[in-house]
Design a protein around this motif. Structure first.
Motif, PDB file in Angstrom:
ATOM      1  N   UNK A   5       9.671   2.344   6.718  1.00 18.83           N
ATOM      2  CA  UNK A   5      10.359   3.635   6.750  1.00 18.83           C
ATOM      3  C   UNK A   5      10.851   4.077   5.375  1.00 18.83           C
ATOM      4  N   UNK A   6      11.327   3.152   4.565  1.00 24.33           N
ATOM      5  CA  UNK A   6      11.885   3.523   3.267  1.00 24.33           C
ATOM      6  C   UNK A   6      10.850   4.201   2.379  1.00 24.33           C
ATOM      7  N   UNK A  63       4.695   5.618   9.905  1.00 19.21           N
ATOM      8  CA  UNK A  63       5.413   4.586   9.162  1.00 19.21           C
ATOM      9  C   UNK A  63       6.921   4.795   9.251  1.00 19.21           C
ATOM     10  N   UNK A  64       7.353   6.036   9.195  1.00 13.24           N
ATOM     11  CA  UNK A  64       8.782   6.318   9.320  1.00 13.24           C
ATOM     12  C   UNK A  64       9.315   5.803  10.649  1.00 13.24           C
ATOM     13  N   UNK A 101      16.225  11.359  13.734  1.00 15.04           N
ATOM     14  CA  UNK A 101      15.832  10.444  14.821  1.00 15.04           C
ATOM     15  C   UNK A 101      15.572   9.024  14.312  1.00 15.04           C
ATOM     16  N   UNK A 102      15.127   8.903  13.065  1.00 16.22           N
ATOM     17  CA  UNK A 102      14.754   7.591  12.521  1.00 16.22           C
ATOM     18  C   UNK A 102      15.820   7.028  11.581  1.00 16.22           C
ATOM     19  N   UNK A 103      16.960   7.634  11.491  1.00 12.18           N
ATOM     20  CA  UNK A 103      18.008   7.222  10.548  1.00 12.18           C
ATOM     21  C   UNK A 103      18.324   5.724  10.658  1.00 12.18           C
ATOM     22  N   UNK A 104      18.309   5.201  11.857  1.00  9.17           N
ATOM     23  CA  UNK A 104      18.616   3.767  12.065  1.00  9.17           C
ATOM     24  C   UNK A 104      17.598   2.841  11.420  1.00  9.17           C
ATOM     25  N   UNK A 105      16.426   3.347  11.066  1.00  9.33           N
ATOM     26  CA  UNK A 105      15.379   2.531  10.478  1.00  9.33           C
ATOM     27  C   UNK A 105      15.460   2.488   8.947  1.00  9.33           C
ATOM     28  N   UNK A 125       0.857  -1.196   0.000  1.00  5.32           N
ATOM     29  CA  UNK A 125       0.000   0.000   0.000  1.00  5.32           C
ATOM     30  C   UNK A 125       0.890   1.241   0.000  1.00  5.32           C
ATOM     31  N   UNK A 126       1.891   1.246   0.860  1.00  5.93           N
ATOM     32  CA  UNK A 126       2.819   2.384   0.886  1.00  5.93           C
ATOM     33  C   UNK A 126       3.569   2.514  -0.432  1.00  5.93           C
TER      34      UNK A 126
END
Length: 169
Positions: free
Chosen positions: A137-138, A131-132, A160-164, A89-90
């Motif tokens: 996340x991508x 989702x991020x 903050x979400x770079x690790x994901x 969906x994303x």
């Protein structure tokens, strides 16, 4: 059972709409249903390729009805989707918000399709931030980079979400 996805799709007469090359859109609601109810990666991918790829979106170019899918797909993200369905969906939302108008649509005066699709996605902005932080996340990043008007907020969340995110993102 009430479903925001189904109710949103019912706003449009899919059986009465056609694509410039004569394609019939009556199967679009079925395609969305198959996509959002898929429980396996193979089933979700099959729904994407059977109902949307090279049909409503062809090589990064969309037909007008793709814009009308965005609110329904965003409604699906608010539901409890199986991970494979959420992923596809994303991915479909991403393909739509990054697409350009097909030449046939631009010639018919619909060159604003990308802006309209992005506005629909922007109305669901926080679903993509969710989702991020907790989902796919991508694809959420690609969507947010296209629709987020507050680039400082996006940069803060991205840090903050770079690790994901996959390496190199």
């Amino acid at each position: 059972m009430l479903s925001a996805v189904r109710i949103e799709l019912e706003r449009y007469d899919w059986t009465g709409r056609r694509l410039p090359f004569g394609g019939d859109l009556a199967s679009v609601p079925l395609g969305v249903e198959r996509l959002v109810t898929a429980t396996t990666y193979a089933a979700a991918k099959a729904a994407y390729y059977e109902y949307f790829d090279n049909y409503l979106i062809i090589q990064g170019n969309m037909f007008a009805p793709a814009v009308d899918l965005v609110p329904a797909l965003c409604a699906a993200l608010a539901e409890d989707l199986a991970p494979p369905a959420r992923y596809w969906v994303l991915y479909l939302i991403r393909e739509i918000v990054l697409a350009e108008a097909r030449i046939e649509e631009a010639e018919a005066g619909h060159s604003d399709l990308p802006e309209r699709a992005q506005a629909h996605a922007r109305a669901a902005l926080w679903l993509f931030y969710r989702e991020l932080c907790h989902g796919v996340a991508e694809w959420a990043t690609d969507i947010l980079e296209e629709i987020e008007p507050d680039q400082a907020r996006l940069a803060h969340f991205m840090a903050k979400a770079r690790h994901r995110l996959p390496a190199g993102s």
